[in-house]
Design a protein around this motif. Structure first.
Motif, mmCIF file in Angstrom:
data_model
loop_
_atom_site.group_PDB
_atom_site.id
_atom_site.type_symbol
_atom_site.label_atom_id
_atom_site.label_comp_id
_atom_site.label_asym_id
_atom_site.label_seq_id
_atom_site.Cartn_x
_atom_site.Cartn_y
_atom_site.Cartn_z
ATOM 1 N N LEU A 195 2.656 -4.719 6.269
ATOM 2 C CA LEU A 195 1.352 -4.818 6.934
ATOM 3 C C LEU A 195 0.685 -6.099 6.453
ATOM 4 O O LEU A 195 0.283 -6.199 5.293
ATOM 5 N N ILE A 196 0.577 -7.073 7.333
ATOM 6 C CA ILE A 196 0.085 -8.392 6.931
ATOM 7 C C ILE A 196 -1.440 -8.472 7.028
ATOM 8 O O ILE A 196 -2.128 -8.669 6.028
ATOM 9 N N GLU A 197 -1.965 -8.281 8.220
ATOM 10 C CA GLU A 197 -3.394 -8.500 8.390
ATOM 11 C C GLU A 197 -3.902 -7.811 9.648
ATOM 12 O O GLU A 197 -3.124 -7.354 10.498
ATOM 13 N N GLY A 198 -5.233 -7.752 9.763
ATOM 14 C CA GLY A 198 -5.900 -7.344 10.986
ATOM 15 C C GLY A 198 -6.764 -8.482 11.492
ATOM 16 O O GLY A 198 -7.264 -9.293 10.705
ATOM 17 N N ARG A 199 -6.942 -8.525 12.800
ATOM 18 C CA ARG A 199 -7.719 -9.613 13.397
ATOM 19 C C ARG A 199 -8.770 -9.043 14.344
ATOM 20 O O ARG A 199 -8.464 -8.225 15.215
ATOM 21 N N ASP A 200 -9.997 -9.474 14.149
ATOM 22 C CA ASP A 200 -11.109 -9.149 15.061
ATOM 23 C C ASP A 200 -11.234 -7.644 15.278
ATOM 24 O O ASP A 200 -11.347 -7.161 16.415
ATOM 25 N N LEU A 201 -11.229 -6.893 14.192
ATOM 26 C CA LEU A 201 -11.378 -5.450 14.308
ATOM 27 C C LEU A 201 -12.799 -5.085 14.714
ATOM 28 O O LEU A 201 -13.733 -5.881 14.574
ATOM 29 N N LYS A 202 -12.963 -3.863 15.186
ATOM 30 C CA LYS A 202 -14.259 -3.409 15.667
ATOM 31 C C LYS A 202 -15.197 -3.129 14.498
ATOM 32 O O LYS A 202 -14.801 -2.522 13.507
ATOM 33 N N ALA A 203 -16.440 -3.589 14.613
ATOM 34 C CA ALA A 203 -17.439 -3.331 13.570
ATOM 35 C C ALA A 203 -17.945 -1.898 13.708
ATOM 36 O O ALA A 203 -18.440 -1.503 14.762
ATOM 37 N N MET A 204 -17.831 -1.130 12.622
ATOM 38 C CA MET A 204 -18.213 0.276 12.649
ATOM 39 C C MET A 204 -19.434 0.578 11.783
ATOM 40 O O MET A 204 -20.006 1.662 11.888
ATOM 41 N N ASP A 205 -19.836 -0.358 10.923
ATOM 42 C CA ASP A 205 -20.969 -0.132 10.033
ATOM 43 C C ASP A 205 -22.209 -0.861 10.542
ATOM 44 O O ASP A 205 -22.122 -1.788 11.366
ATOM 45 N N SER A 206 -23.351 -0.471 10.017
ATOM 46 C CA SER A 206 -24.617 -1.050 10.467
ATOM 47 C C SER A 206 -24.763 -2.519 10.096
ATOM 48 O O SER A 206 -25.542 -3.240 10.702
ATOM 49 N N ASN A 207 -23.995 -2.989 9.097
ATOM 50 C CA ASN A 207 -24.067 -4.393 8.696
ATOM 51 C C ASN A 207 -23.186 -5.291 9.548
ATOM 52 O O ASN A 207 -23.017 -6.474 9.248
ATOM 53 N N GLY A 208 -22.584 -4.726 10.614
ATOM 54 C CA GLY A 208 -21.729 -5.519 11.488
ATOM 55 C C GLY A 208 -20.325 -5.713 10.968
ATOM 56 O O GLY A 208 -19.579 -6.530 11.516
ATOM 57 N N LEU A 209 -19.949 -4.981 9.920
ATOM 58 C CA LEU A 209 -18.619 -5.094 9.339
ATOM 59 C C LEU A 209 -17.965 -3.713 9.293
ATOM 60 O O LEU A 209 -18.510 -2.729 9.775
ATOM 61 N N SER A 210 -16.784 -3.654 8.702
ATOM 62 C CA SER A 210 -16.064 -2.395 8.511
ATOM 63 C C SER A 210 -15.367 -2.426 7.162
ATOM 64 O O SER A 210 -15.244 -3.489 6.525
ATOM 65 N N ASP A 211 -14.921 -1.251 6.728
ATOM 66 C CA ASP A 211 -14.093 -1.117 5.526
ATOM 67 C C ASP A 211 -12.740 -0.556 5.967
ATOM 68 O O ASP A 211 -12.433 0.623 5.758
ATOM 69 N N HIS A 296 -6.424 -6.638 16.621
ATOM 70 C CA HIS A 296 -4.971 -6.635 16.529
ATOM 71 C C HIS A 296 -4.544 -6.320 15.095
ATOM 72 O O HIS A 296 -5.295 -6.562 14.143
ATOM 73 N N LEU A 297 -3.333 -5.804 14.960
ATOM 74 C CA LEU A 297 -2.658 -5.671 13.672
ATOM 75 C C LEU A 297 -1.393 -6.504 13.704
ATOM 76 O O LEU A 297 -0.669 -6.513 14.708
ATOM 77 N N VAL A 298 -1.115 -7.192 12.598
ATOM 78 C CA VAL A 298 0.076 -8.037 12.493
ATOM 79 C C VAL A 298 1.025 -7.394 11.482
ATOM 80 O O VAL A 298 0.642 -7.139 10.330
ATOM 81 N N LEU A 299 2.254 -7.133 11.920
ATOM 82 C CA LEU A 299 3.247 -6.461 11.086
ATOM 83 C C LEU A 299 4.540 -7.241 11.071
ATOM 84 O O LEU A 299 4.853 -7.988 12.010
ATOM 85 N N LEU A 300 5.319 -7.043 10.008
ATOM 86 C CA LEU A 300 6.728 -7.424 9.969
ATOM 87 C C LEU A 300 7.541 -6.141 9.881
ATOM 88 O O LEU A 300 7.307 -5.312 8.994
ATOM 89 N N VAL A 301 8.482 -5.950 10.799
ATOM 90 C CA VAL A 301 9.291 -4.732 10.850
ATOM 91 C C VAL A 301 10.766 -5.116 10.813
ATOM 92 O O VAL A 301 11.218 -5.952 11.601
ATOM 93 N N THR A 302 11.506 -4.487 9.886
ATOM 94 C CA THR A 302 12.945 -4.727 9.757
ATOM 95 C C THR A 302 13.672 -3.395 9.748
ATOM 96 O O THR A 302 13.337 -2.503 8.968
ATOM 97 N N LEU A 303 14.687 -3.254 10.620
ATOM 98 C CA LEU A 303 15.528 -2.065 10.661
ATOM 99 C C LEU A 303 16.861 -2.386 10.002
ATOM 100 O O LEU A 303 17.531 -3.363 10.367
ATOM 101 N N THR A 304 17.236 -1.563 9.032
ATOM 102 C CA THR A 304 18.483 -1.772 8.304
ATOM 103 C C THR A 304 19.314 -0.500 8.352
ATOM 104 O O THR A 304 18.825 0.575 7.991
ATOM 105 N N ALA A 305 20.560 -0.602 8.809
ATOM 106 C CA ALA A 305 21.460 0.551 8.783
ATOM 107 C C ALA A 305 21.815 0.869 7.344
ATOM 108 O O ALA A 305 21.893 -0.008 6.490
ATOM 109 N N SER A 306 22.031 2.158 7.063
ATOM 110 C CA SER A 306 22.292 2.558 5.686
ATOM 111 C C SER A 306 23.165 3.789 5.655
ATOM 112 O O SER A 306 23.133 4.627 6.548
ATOM 113 N N ALA A 307 23.965 3.895 4.600
ATOM 114 C CA ALA A 307 24.749 5.104 4.331
ATOM 115 C C ALA A 307 24.659 5.390 2.850
ATOM 116 O O ALA A 307 25.652 5.543 2.155
#
Length: 718
Positions: A195-211, A296-307
């Motif tokens: 999980l790399i980052e989020g971009r331009d998320l919706k403001a949910m708090d009264s100060n115009g920001l979010s946690d 948006h959310l920015v992710l790196l996803v890798t699928l690896t076969a395993s036994a």
């Protein structure tokens, strides 16, 4: 319809046919004949029509549960954002009698929240004609609001008597447990997510920001990111792995939330990742638009076969095959240090038998089976029915990603109508294992603080690369996805307070001692301290810091090998843990009583946070102490090597050059590796050192001499 469920199981392992198979009657592994009143109910869940809307967007994410006799026997897949879902799923259910109706319940799936009820109905099995396919239309109702129209569910059913046929085909291998073990089968690959980052998320708090923080879910596996305060463009850079159980992939549900202290967290948005659309052995950078929200959310996803995990019979043994053993030894030889650093070692566990188990059933017997766990890998043995001295003779193999992991072997009693009963458990640190030795481990209670009835015989082999293991010690531990939720406990709060107090009192007493030298309470001692202070300050060099720690480690090591062990068993911690277990038993009995109000939950959350902070502080101090006490010799030797290197570096290189290199590395780290995950190597090292509580939990109990395998062999010869 019945032809697709032929008998194909072997070695007491369940056979999974094209339909989902469940039992509502007594399962068995001894293949008794079916009871006279036993029936097979074949159900096809067709579709739903005009279902109730439960989400804010005017839709629902419906799924269906079938229950007989209060026990869930089938759960459908989730159809997202659809009030007219089409399932076309089939299930085979074995029922003992027709007096119990089939209950159908429909729910709206809400990730991270409690699923919403969408209606229920029941099917009277006594009204069905035998051997005749029947289409059934059921009207969904809410018992609290019987006048509400909640839609309909369409089924096709056929009821068939099961006179005289073997029931082994319907055996479910004791998977009727809690959600903890319901998905404990072999996994086919690893999904690595950053999980790399989020971009331009919706403001949910009264100060115009979010946690903001993010929740991930793949099947029953969950992960929750850390909270980033007061930002709409959070930078997480967190990495974690999910296990992939389905060959074709799966859907990862992702939801973003805004943390609100003292009230319900705000929903920011959701998105999904369809793993079946991603190619394997390749890293994919995904920029996902949040639905029902902004950003948006920015992710790196890798699928690896395993036994990396397997189950086999005792006769099939990788390490006894000379060719396979040589290949495994070659794979983890010192010459292959930099080949796949995540593959640290190989673990083989032989679960042979148990003796003298607790009787959990009213018949004076139990139906025991074993769950073998290493971090997030979980494998099960078959169930041995009506036996207090079961023999499993199974071999489990795991790939080791962290040599400081703890192998957990838990024995349960399979129960028909409820979650499996706990019979006993052992926790074995991998570094304490003696290869190739069959040992009788005394089973412990749930808290691993005292014995319970019975012993289990295991033979364990560990092969690992010490250099890889050392390097992996300096990176974050793998997070365990399935853990019991923390709850408020006054005994646990007291235990953590006492542990923290003991660590703090060491510093307080040292401060009193230094202050007494300043006050000249003892003139000879104060004079000696004054001379020592002048000498040290005049001749001080930085290399002396790791040198003093190195001398402390060496001094304690020679005390141990000379028989003057200064490590003492902490009876205070043991007593507190036993009191906590008694309180847990009492809480279990009172858990059915209601009377808590919603405000208590907020208070409980604060108290749980406080007790967890106390636990972390106490564990940190105890881990430092146990590093120098040689509690884990591997880590103490690793500390010696590191301290030697630091001593030489600080002795040979001026401090200003070291600080310069450190500053350049810190300023250029993000430029060189934009997606690097920050970590503290020292804290990662200390996280591998057991606290005093863990030392008590991992301590082996001495078995009863009557359970010795050598004595049994001698008696048999006699």
């Amino acid at each position: 319809m019945l032809d697709s469920c032929k008998l194909k199981s072997a070695c007491n392992l369940p056979f999974i046919c094209n339909k989902k198979i469940n039992t509502a009657g007594t399962s068995n592994a001894e293949v008794p004949l079916a009871d006279p009143g036993m029936y097979q109910l074949n159900i096809t869940l067709r579709r739903g029509q005009s279902l109730a809307a439960r989400d804010r967007g005017g839709t629902s994410d419906p799924y269906v549960k079938f229950k007989i006799g209060g026990k869930e026997v089938f759960r459908s897949k989730i159809i997202h954002k659809n009030l007219n879902p089409v399932w076309e799923e089939k299930a085979c259910i074995l029922v003992d009698h027709l007096r119990e109706p089939l209950y159908i319940k429909v729910f709206d799936y809400d990730f991270g929240l409690q699923d919403d009820f969408m209606g229920s109905a029941f099917l009277d099995l006594t009204q069905l004609e035998l051997n005749r396919p029947t289409d059934v239309t059921l009207t969904l109702k809410d018992p609290h609001y019987p006048d509400h129209d909640l839609g309909i569910i369409l089924l096709s059913v056929i009821l068939t008597p099961k006179e005289g046929e073997s029931r082994d085909v319907f055996q479910t291998q004791s998977l009727r447990l809690s959600d903890l073990h319901r998905k404990s089968h072999l996994w086919r690959g690893i999904v690595s997510i950053t999980l790399i980052e989020g971009r331009d998320l919706k403001a949910m708090d009264s100060n115009g920001l979010s946690d903001p923080y993010v929740k991930f879910r793949l099947g029953h596996q969950k992960y929750k990111s850390k909270i980033m305060p007061k930002t709409l463009n959070p930078q997480w850079r967190e990495q974690f792995d999910f296990h992939l159980y389905e060959e074709r992939g799966g859907i990862i549900d992702i939801t973003a939330w805004d943390k609100d202290a003292g009230k319900r967290d705000d929903f920011i948005g959701r998105c999904q990742v369809d793993l079946s659309a991603l190619s394997r052995e390749q890293t994919h950078k995904l920029e996902l638009q949040l639905e029902e929200g902004e950003g948006h959310l920015v992710l790196l996803v890798t699928l690896t076969a395993s036994a990396t995990v397997s189950i086999s019979d005792l006769s099939i043994n990788s390490l006894e095959d000379q060719k396979e053993r040589e290949e495994i030894l070659k794979r983890y030889s010192p010459l292959r240090i930099f080949h796949n650093l995540k593959d640290v070692g190989f673990l083989q566990v032989k679960v042979i038998r148990a003796e003298g188990l607790m009787a959990a059933d009213v018949t004076g017997k139990s139906d025991p089976f074993c769950v073998v766990e290493l971090n997030n890998d979980r494998l099960l043995t078959h169930t041995v029915y009506k036996n207090l001295n079961p023999e499993w003779n199974k071999v489990f193999t795991f790939n080791i990603k962290d040599i400081h992991s703890v192998l957990e072997v838990t024995v349960y009693d399979e129960d028909r109508d409820r979650s499996a009963d706990f019979l006993g458990k052992v926790a074995i640190p991998l570094l304490s294992i003696q290869n190739g030795e069959q040992k009788a481990y005394v089973l412990k209670n749930k808290q691993l603080t005292g014995p319970t009835k019975g012993v289990i015989y295991l033979e364990i082999d560990v092969i690992f690369n010490a250099v890889k293991a050392s390097l992996r010690t300096l990176i974050p531990k793998e997070q365990k996805y399935i853990e019991e939720e923390n709850r408020l406990s006054k005994q646990l709060l007291l235990r953590n307070f006492i542990r923290m107090k003991r660590c703090v009192m060491v510093l307080v007493n040292a401060a009193y001692y230094v202050n007494s030298c300043f006050d000249w309470d003892s003139p000879p001692r104060s004079l000696a301290a004054f001379v020592l202070f002048l000498f040290v300050v005049w001749n001080f060099e930085l290399y002396m810091i790791p040198l003093v720690l190195l001398l402390l480690l060496t001094w304690n090591y020679f005390l141990i090998i000379s028989g003057k062990d200064n490590r003492q068993r902490d009876t205070v911690v043991e007593d507190i843990l036993e009191d906590e277990e008694e309180e847990d038993d009492k809480d279990d009995k009172d858990s059915e009583k209601k009377g808590f109000i919603n405000k208590i939950y907020a208070i409980q959350e604060v108290c749980v946070s406080v007790q967890n902070i106390l636990d972390e502080v106490a564990s940190f101090g105890e881990r430092i102490k146990n590093t120098f006490n040689w509690t884990v010799p591997f880590l103490s030797w690793l500390a010696i090597v590191a301290l030697c290197v630091f001593t030489v570096i600080l002795y040979c290189i001026p401090l200003r050059y070291i600080v310069l290199v450190w500053g350049i590395n810190k300023f250029t780290k993000k430029l060189r590796s934009p997606y690097a995950i920050d970590n503290n190597e020292l804290l990662d090292f200390l996280s591998r050192v057991p606290s005093d509580v863990q030392v008590v939990q991992y301590q082996e109990l001495k078995p009863d001499p009557s359970h010795s395998p050598y004595k049994r062999k001698k008696n048999n010869l006699g």
